[in-house]
Motif scaffolding. Sequence first.
Motif, short mmCIF file in Angstrom:
data_model
loop_
_atom_site.label_atom_id
_atom_site.label_comp_id
_atom_site.label_asym_id
_atom_site.label_seq_id
_atom_site.Cartn_x
_atom_site.Cartn_y
_atom_site.Cartn_z
N HIS A 183 0.87 -1.27 -0.02
CA HIS A 183 -0.03 0.54 0.01
C HIS A 183 0.83 1.54 -0.53
O HIS A 183 2.00 1.07 -0.08
CB HIS A 183 -0.52 0.21 1.07
N LEU A 184 0.31 2.39 -0.56
CA LEU A 184 1.02 3.85 0.11
C LEU A 184 0.94 4.60 1.10
O LEU A 184 -0.02 4.31 1.57
CB LEU A 184 0.44 4.57 -1.61
N ASP A 185 2.23 4.57 1.45
CA ASP A 185 1.61 5.39 3.10
C ASP A 185 1.60 6.86 3.10
O ASP A 185 3.46 7.22 2.74
CB ASP A 185 2.68 4.28 4.20
N LYS A 186 1.33 7.42 3.41
CA LYS A 186 1.84 9.06 3.67
C LYS A 186 3.17 9.64 3.64
O LYS A 186 3.23 10.08 2.48
CB LYS A 186 0.19 9.89 4.00
N ALA A 187 3.32 8.60 5.17
CA ALA A 187 4.84 9.33 5.59
C ALA A 187 5.60 8.58 4.88
O ALA A 187 7.12 8.92 4.36
CB ALA A 187 4.52 9.43 7.23
N LYS A 188 5.04 7.35 4.36
CA LYS A 188 6.66 6.14 4.45
C LYS A 188 7.14 6.22 2.32
O LYS A 188 8.21 5.54 2.75
CB LYS A 188 6.71 4.86 5.44
N GLY A 189 6.08 6.63 1.99
CA GLY A 189 5.76 6.21 0.85
C GLY A 189 5.34 4.96 0.89
O GLY A 189 4.57 4.06 1.13
N PRO A 190 5.59 4.21 -0.63
CA PRO A 190 5.09 2.41 -0.67
C PRO A 190 5.78 1.95 0.07
O PRO A 190 6.71 1.56 0.63
CB PRO A 190 5.58 2.35 -1.95
N VAL A 191 4.51 0.73 0.65
CA VAL A 191 5.14 -0.37 1.29
C VAL A 191 4.94 -0.65 1.18
O VAL A 191 4.13 -1.14 0.84
CB VAL A 191 4.70 0.40 2.98
N ALA A 192 5.73 -2.59 1.01
CA ALA A 192 5.37 -3.86 1.06
C ALA A 192 5.35 -4.64 1.82
O ALA A 192 7.07 -5.11 2.09
CB ALA A 192 5.94 -4.01 0.04
N THR A 193 5.16 -5.60 1.93
CA THR A 193 5.23 -7.00 2.85
C THR A 193 5.15 -7.74 1.98
O THR A 193 5.22 -8.63 0.91
CB THR A 193 3.87 -7.85 3.43
N LEU A 194 6.95 -8.50 1.69
CA LEU A 194 7.46 -9.82 1.27
C LEU A 194 8.10 -10.80 1.37
O LEU A 194 8.53 -10.72 2.99
CB LEU A 194 8.80 -9.22 0.57
N LEU A 195 7.03 -11.91 1.28
CA LEU A 195 6.75 -13.36 1.87
C LEU A 195 8.59 -13.89 1.16
O LEU A 195 8.13 -13.95 -0.37
CB LEU A 195 6.34 -14.28 1.13
N ILE A 196 9.79 -14.16 2.02
CA ILE A 196 10.53 -14.68 1.55
C ILE A 196 10.66 -15.61 0.79
O ILE A 196 10.45 -16.96 1.82
CB ILE A 196 12.16 -14.07 1.74
N GLN A 197 10.52 -16.66 0.18
CA GLN A 197 10.04 -18.35 -0.64
C GLN A 197 12.09 -18.32 -1.09
O GLN A 197 12.26 -19.91 -0.54
CB GLN A 197 9.30 -18.05 -1.40
N ASN A 198 13.49 -17.52 -1.14
CA ASN A 198 14.48 -18.36 -0.73
C ASN A 198 15.62 -17.27 -0.45
O ASN A 198 14.99 -16.10 -1.04
CB ASN A 198 14.44 -19.29 -2.78
N GLY A 199 16.36 -17.91 -0.67
CA GLY A 199 17.36 -16.82 0.20
C GLY A 199 17.21 -15.52 0.71
O GLY A 199 16.68 -15.94 2.04
N THR A 200 17.87 -14.42 1.47
CA THR A 200 17.86 -14.45 2.38
C THR A 200 18.02 -12.47 1.95
O THR A 200 18.79 -11.78 0.70
CB THR A 200 19.15 -13.67 3.26
N LEU A 201 17.25 -11.73 2.39
CA LEU A 201 16.87 -10.59 2.05
C LEU A 201 17.48 -9.66 2.94
O LEU A 201 16.80 -9.72 4.52
CB LEU A 201 15.21 -9.83 1.99
N ARG A 202 18.02 -8.59 2.48
CA ARG A 202 18.74 -7.88 3.83
C ARG A 202 18.93 -6.20 3.30
O ARG A 202 18.37 -5.69 2.14
CB ARG A 202 20.09 -7.59 3.62
#
Length: 478
Positions: free
Chosen positions: A258-277
């Motif tokens: 979703h678009l947050d007024k203060a933070k900008g685009p916000v997304a919840t990502l489900l990590i299915q492989n690898g490590t996200l940093r």
Amino acid sequence: ADMLVVPETEVIRALFMKGIMTTVNQVLDIPTATMVAEEMGILVDTEAPEAEAKKVTEMLDAGDLENLQRRPPVVTIMGHVDHGKTTLLDSIRKTKVAQGEAGGITQHIGAYHVDVEHNGETQQVVFLDTPGHEAFTAMRARGARVTDIAILVVAADDGVRPQTIEAISHAKAAEVPIVVAINKVDKEEAQPDRVKQELTEYGLVAEEWGGDTIMVPVSALTGENLDTLLEMILLVSEVEDLYANPDRPAKGTVIEAHLDKAKGPVATLLIQNGTLRVGDILVAGSVFGKVRAMVDDRGKRVEEGKPSFAVEVLGLSDVPAAGDEFDVYLDEKEARAIASNRTDQQRLSRLQQAMSSRRVSLNTISSQAQEGDLKELNLILKADVQGSVEAILAALQQLPQKEVQVRVLLAAPGEITETDVDLAAASSAVIIGFNTTFASGARQAADQADVDVRDYTVIYALLDDIQGAMEGLLEPEL
Ligand code: GDP
């Protein structure tokens, strides 16, 4: 032919006109394939297919095989309305998460994990917290596969209801194993055995009755037996081969954005492989991003996310769509190019979709059958009353199925709904309506998703068409 959205015979014909004789099983080299495509007015970029190839639903590459580690199961809760899906999600979260964590602050990011003691060690289970098969199948219709195990909630005082049956169909169509939570056993009217009995009619037979479906009586309200339910989920996940390689750039699926007024685009990502940093460069759908900050499901700022976990990510250039896949890239230039390329490709594929049908229809099935390529015909059947459903199912069973198997994903009385359309789109199925109508929005959804919906008022006409399609004899409908 698949990518050009034309019949294979058209490709063969185009080659024939150039004096090249081919058969349908032959592999073409890139220059020849390019020539055919350009003949049909499609520009070919040979890099794009490779980038897209990484996007296949299977999240593991050959390179991961040496580094595989177990990952937690990702679970979706399904079931009839009011049977206790939300209560179950909340109460698992409360009993397992709040303990010992500062203030017990929980943050709804679309998924959460809990710790479970199992086989003498602490393991995790991840829950997607949008319950229901509608969300599940809408994701699947977009090509995303995020659920490893489905929990089917059935209220013990109410038994199997229409959406219970739908949920079973949707989980089975996706080949996701089902664990049944027989809920509300605290109620006096609860009849868990009746639920088990009813479920046998839909192919779910409890283990204690000689079947292979785990069924756990629980009360979402009092918390009774929730620990057993969680352990059973881990038990099922043990045989499901859930592995990932944490030692590589992350990839996975957007589950909320979703678009947050203060933070900008916000997304919840489900990590299915690898490590996200933090600092990683990624492309989600056609959106470019550089991870500026990550928050986990406990509301904590984190530096990295591991396979099967969800994190909320800041730093995307735009809002991606739920169900979009994301990939981390090492090279920012490459990522930007892929993101903008995807935008072009999306436009192109929308155009192609508008021009010609990608999805199966009884006609394409018929031509597949003619060429001997058809093994299975997926149907969704909606009829006016239960009696018609049973009559049609019985008649379908009488059709000769040596060459082609009819697989009925869902058969129920009622209107044709948008969820039916999603299920059809996700499972390459044709919808058969018998003396029924469209629920609002469903016809439009079917048009958009290019799902073939046939309606009939006489059973023999319905059977004729299906048999005709299976035998490759269906007259094209103009
Ligand atoms: P959903 O529509 O499947 O998400 O169902 P809800 O979680 O909203 O529950 C519907 C109703 O059933 C609410 O009033 C809950 O309090 C109640 N409920 C849910 N689980 C239980 C349970 O285990 N026992 C009892 N007695 N009531 C429950």
